[in-house]
Scaffold this active site. Structure first.
Site, mmCIF file in Angstrom:
data_model
loop_
_atom_site.group_PDB
_atom_site.id
_atom_site.type_symbol
_atom_site.label_atom_id
_atom_site.label_comp_id
_atom_site.label_asym_id
_atom_site.label_seq_id
_atom_site.Cartn_x
_atom_site.Cartn_y
_atom_site.Cartn_z
ATOM 1 N N HIS A 196 0.282 -18.554 -43.715
ATOM 2 C CA HIS A 196 0.306 -18.778 -45.152
ATOM 3 C C HIS A 196 -1.099 -18.916 -45.743
ATOM 4 C CE1 HIS A 196 4.833 -19.674 -45.644
ATOM 5 N NE2 HIS A 196 4.624 -18.924 -44.580
ATOM 6 N N ARG A 256 7.213 -36.691 -40.631
ATOM 7 C CA ARG A 256 5.791 -36.982 -40.748
ATOM 8 C C ARG A 256 4.919 -35.908 -40.102
ATOM 9 N NH1 ARG A 256 5.842 -42.878 -38.122
ATOM 10 N NH2 ARG A 256 7.204 -41.688 -36.737
#
Length: 408
Positions: A196, A256
């Site tokens: 990305h 997380r």
């Protein structure tokens, strides 16, 4: 450069990190703080500032970002929340984990068609759906750096009082009237997967506008703990019989990120502007190389930017001209043999995926001719974050157009 059949000469993804990311990760490992801590908080703050957003919560993937945003929107603690059975519009060309969190939260996704010219949500399809369905929200997937007609979309959202979630996982850096995509709705989600616009190897982010939503995002991200809440002291006073280190105030996940992911992201964020400039420049140069080639006969149809949008392309997409009797599978195999990697445009038509029939997905707005055109004739090649040599661009266009000719 010599094209070979043994190695990808033009991959979909080119590595965007350098020694600084490696050194930063090593420094973080040596610090002894590996789980989510100060680096993550620093990256969240700087990412929010970069995007022009009030709040940002980092998670372990872009898919988790979508899940967390939908979980927050459906949580009964939220002042205005979606309820089981509420309908959420989503374009039929999307990623699987854009769609599935809607289902996982007990909501009903309503697939809408896309505009094959932009690859994104069809406003006409959205308007028709509003006359047939009581939509509560729209999950707008900004495909490959582009988007829909956002002026019309935002007018509809405002007029109908809809909740807007922006899946911006493929569009970090694209702007609408100088505002970053991902900041227009109630939530914006991002992916930092290796391919990305920036990478933390795996990772993601959720942008929010209110402290209420930010508190919920942090709570649900981490077990339902009270530890990161803005009113933590009050919660602890109200529950004196519970160890304040393990005070659970809501449902939760463990989404997380790690400190090394944030360390990676902090370095990537410093170079994001220049990497996105390279993407935009590479996109235009590849497009120009096709159109200037002696074999160019409009065999490929390139997408157009939506009005007022400055797209930062994730890849270089195109549709095969329907007038060409091309063997699509032979064409993509031929390109791979020449070292050019390709991929379908996201899912193609998600309505055709076999998993759909097992779940409560509303297909009543079908058929989806725009999504089907993308499914049958669409693909994309790489659009890298580093400058491409002129010879690479020219040989790429030559190889694609010659392969096209061979597969007619």
């Amino acid at each position: 450069m010599t094209w070979t059949k043994t190695k990808l000469q033009f991959p979909l993804v080119d590595s965007s990190y350098d020694n600084q990311e490696i050194l930063s990760c090593i420094s973080t490992l040596l610090s002894g703080q590996l789980t989510m801590g100060q680096k993550v908080r620093e990256f969240e703050k700087k990412f929010a500032e970069y995007c022009g957003s009030s709040y940002a919560a980092m998670v372990n993937s872009g898919s988790s970002a979508n899940l967390l945003a939908l979980s927050t929107l459906t949580n009964p603690v939220r002042n205005i929340h979606l309820k089981p059975g509420d309908k959420v519009a989503i374009p039929a060309v999307c990623w699987s984990t854009s769609l599935w969190p809607i289902v996982q939260m007990g909501l009903v996704p309503v697939l809408l068609d896309v505009d094959a010219c932009t690859l994104n949500l069809s406003i006409d399809s959205l308007k028709k759906s509003l006359s047939r369905h009581e939509l509560k929200a729209i999950l707008m997937v900004h495909i490959l750096g582009n988007s829909t007609e956002l002026e019309s979309l935002l007018d509809i959202v405002h007029e109908k009082g809809l909740i807007l979630i922006e899946d911006t996982c493929e569009s970090l850096g694209s702007t609408f009237k100088s505002k970053m995509l991902g900041t227009l709705g109630d939530f914006g989600t991002f992916s930092f997967y290796f391919s990305h616009h920036i990478t933390t190897i795996e990772g993601g982010m959720v942008l929010a506008k209110t402290e209420e939503d930010f508190d919920l995002l942090k709570c649900l991200r981490t077990h339902g703990w009270s530890r990161e809440q803005s009113n933590r002291a009050q919660l602890e006073r109200e529950n004196p019989h519970i160890d304040p280190r393990f005070l659970f105030i809501n449902v939760g996940y463990n989404l997380r990120p790690m400190e090394i992911q944030a360390a990676f992201g902090l370095e990537q964020l410093k170079r994001l502007n220049i990497m996105n400039q390279h993407r935009r420049h590479n996109f235009q140069r590849i497009k120009d190389a096709f159109k200037k080639h002696s074999l160019w006969e409009e065999q490929l149809i390139f997408p157009t930017d939506s009005p007022h949008l400055k797209a930062c392309w994730f890849g270089f997409p195109f549709l095969i001209n329907p007038s060409a009797a091309l063997n699509y599978k032979k064409f993509t195999r031929n390109l791979l043999d020449q070292g050019i990697d390709t991929r379908p445009i996201i899912s193609g038509n998600m309505a055709l995926q076999p998993a759909i029939k097992h779940f409560n997905v509303d297909l009543s707005m079908g058929p989806f001719p725009g999504a089907q055109a993308i499914h049958e004739r669409g693909l994309y090649i790489g659009c890298h974050a580093k400058p491409l040599a002129d010879s690479t661009v020219e040989e790429l266009a030559d190889a694609v157009l010659r392969s096209f000719k061979e597969c007619i």
